[in-house]
Design an enzyme around this catalytic site. Sequence first.
Site, PDB file in Angstrom:
ATOM      1  N   GLU A  49     -69.820  -1.461  57.424  1.00 31.88           N
ATOM      2  CA  GLU A  49     -70.805  -0.800  56.713  1.00 31.88           C
ATOM      3  C   GLU A  49     -71.579  -0.961  56.126  1.00 31.88           C
ATOM      4  O   GLU A  49     -73.372  -1.433  56.209  1.00 31.88           O
ATOM      5  CB  GLU A  49     -70.006   0.546  56.624  1.00 31.88           C
ATOM      6  CG  GLU A  49     -69.446   0.074  55.764  1.00 31.88           C
ATOM      7  CD  GLU A  49     -68.602   1.283  54.866  1.00 31.88           C
ATOM      8  OE1 GLU A  49     -67.289   1.343  54.151  1.00 31.88           O
ATOM      9  OE2 GLU A  49     -70.087   2.393  54.174  1.00 31.88           O
ATOM     10  N   ASP A  71     -60.690  -1.649  59.494  1.00 32.65           N
ATOM     11  CA  ASP A  71     -60.851  -0.337  59.223  1.00 32.65           C
ATOM     12  C   ASP A  71     -60.926   0.707  59.804  1.00 32.65           C
ATOM     13  O   ASP A  71     -60.343   1.607  60.098  1.00 32.65           O
ATOM     14  CB  ASP A  71     -60.918  -0.346  57.632  1.00 32.65           C
ATOM     15  CG  ASP A  71     -61.114  -0.135  56.499  1.00 32.65           C
ATOM     16  OD1 ASP A  71     -59.725  -1.098  56.768  1.00 32.65           O
ATOM     17  OD2 ASP A  71     -61.961  -0.296  55.253  1.00 32.65           O
TER      18      ASP A  71
HETATM   19  O1  F6P Z   1     -63.248  -3.510  54.242  1.00 35.84           O
HETATM   20  C1  F6P Z   1     -61.877  -3.823  54.688  1.00 35.84           C
HETATM   21  C2  F6P Z   1     -61.144  -4.096  52.935  1.00 35.84           C
HETATM   22  O2  F6P Z   1     -60.271  -4.424  54.005  1.00 35.84           O
HETATM   23  C3  F6P Z   1     -60.922  -2.536  52.897  1.00 35.84           C
HETATM   24  O3  F6P Z   1     -59.953  -2.480  54.093  1.00 35.84           O
HETATM   25  C4  F6P Z   1     -60.402  -3.049  51.372  1.00 35.84           C
HETATM   26  O4  F6P Z   1     -60.576  -1.735  50.186  1.00 35.84           O
HETATM   27  C5  F6P Z   1     -61.065  -3.532  51.103  1.00 35.84           C
HETATM   28  O5  F6P Z   1     -61.865  -4.095  52.153  1.00 35.84           O
HETATM   29  C6  F6P Z   1     -60.328  -5.049  50.579  1.00 35.84           C
HETATM   30  O6  F6P Z   1     -61.601  -5.081  49.927  1.00 35.84           O
HETATM   31  P1  F6P Z   1     -61.256  -6.884  48.596  1.00 35.84           P
HETATM   32  O7  F6P Z   1     -61.428  -7.808  50.196  1.00 35.84           O
HETATM   33  O8  F6P Z   1     -62.726  -7.080  48.639  1.00 35.84           O
HETATM   34  O9  F6P Z   1     -60.273  -6.806  47.796  1.00 35.84           O
END
Ligand code: F6P
Length: 341
Positions: free
Chosen positions: A103, A127
């Site tokens: 997104e 997701d």
């Molecule tokens: O958007 C994908 C995602 O894996 C989400 O499910 C999760 O909240 C987020 O990214 C985690 O982000 P990061 O890798 O920046 O900790």
Amino acid sequence: MRIGVLTGGGDCPGLNAVIRAVVRKGIEGHGWDILGFRAGWQGPMDGLIKPLGLDEVEDILARGGTILGSSRTNPYSVEGGVDRIRAVVAEHGVDALIAVGGEDTLGVAKRLTDDGIPVVGVPKTIDNDLAATDYTFGFDTAVHIATEAIDRLRTTAESHHRALVVEVMGRHAGWIALHSGLAGGANVILVPERPFSIEQVTEWVQRRFERQFAPIIVVAEGAVPDGGAEVLQTGERDAFGHVRLGGVGNWLAEELAERTGKESRAVVLGHVQRGGTPTAYDRVLATRFGLHAVDAVAEGDFGVMVALRGTEITRVRLAEATASLKTVPLERYQEAEVFFG
Ligand code: F6P
């Protein structure tokens, strides 16, 4: 013609399959030059370039992550960020960009297209929460990993007669929790879309213990108790304003131990869900998305995202694709509820 390709946001299995498809069809089908931009939108902003020829994409189909690297850079929150992209694109003679992202990355793609930099979007996220496509690649792999974990946790939970809480990713949407919970036969599934009653969860857990079985509770990281708030790892926000979630699983395990008097353990699957080789389904979907993104560029159809509708790859305007998130509908959750307790 010269095309730039980049991968932005959280990585996910299948990104390399998209890059490979773009390079193979771009070069062999159209005779284009393909430039990779490293680290999401930071690449075109700072001129971080990796030329992509056929050799660079040999043997990457099955590899997790992204050979281009990724970041959550938002050029619209950086002073002069968009002008820097414009300058880099002009300097390297790039005619169009293919941006692979969720997104946030696609929201930037939409704004850049409006601002005169032609972009075609490819949807990715474990997701599966992009409304305009039936599935995003990466989701199937994440669900497989989570399901395998649930299967393994069940045997140790049964041996010790403990409750096992499995925290999976899913910030705003509970698709991973729903699908892995259904596939793994979870006794409770908690998703961000439906605030849960701790009393009700305790009852389901107790019912399972009474039947001499060990309860498995799958909880999405963004799930919230009635009247409560998301559990955060830190209060910091990224360039798109997102906080870091995580901790609801541990909170729930402690609550359940206290309320049932039985041992509980929490397992946070975290980034394991995003790593490693993509499933065959994700490789095929990612490859098809890459091929169709090249078609859109070839036809000069910019400001669109390729999308899966049924079994066909279609195109939707980026404006529509980024307008809302696809969350778990009540009816889908109710299907799973039959198996609770
Ligand atoms: O958007 C994908 C995602 O894996 C989400 O499910 C999760 O909240 C987020 O990214 C985690 O982000 P990061 O890798 O920046 O900790």
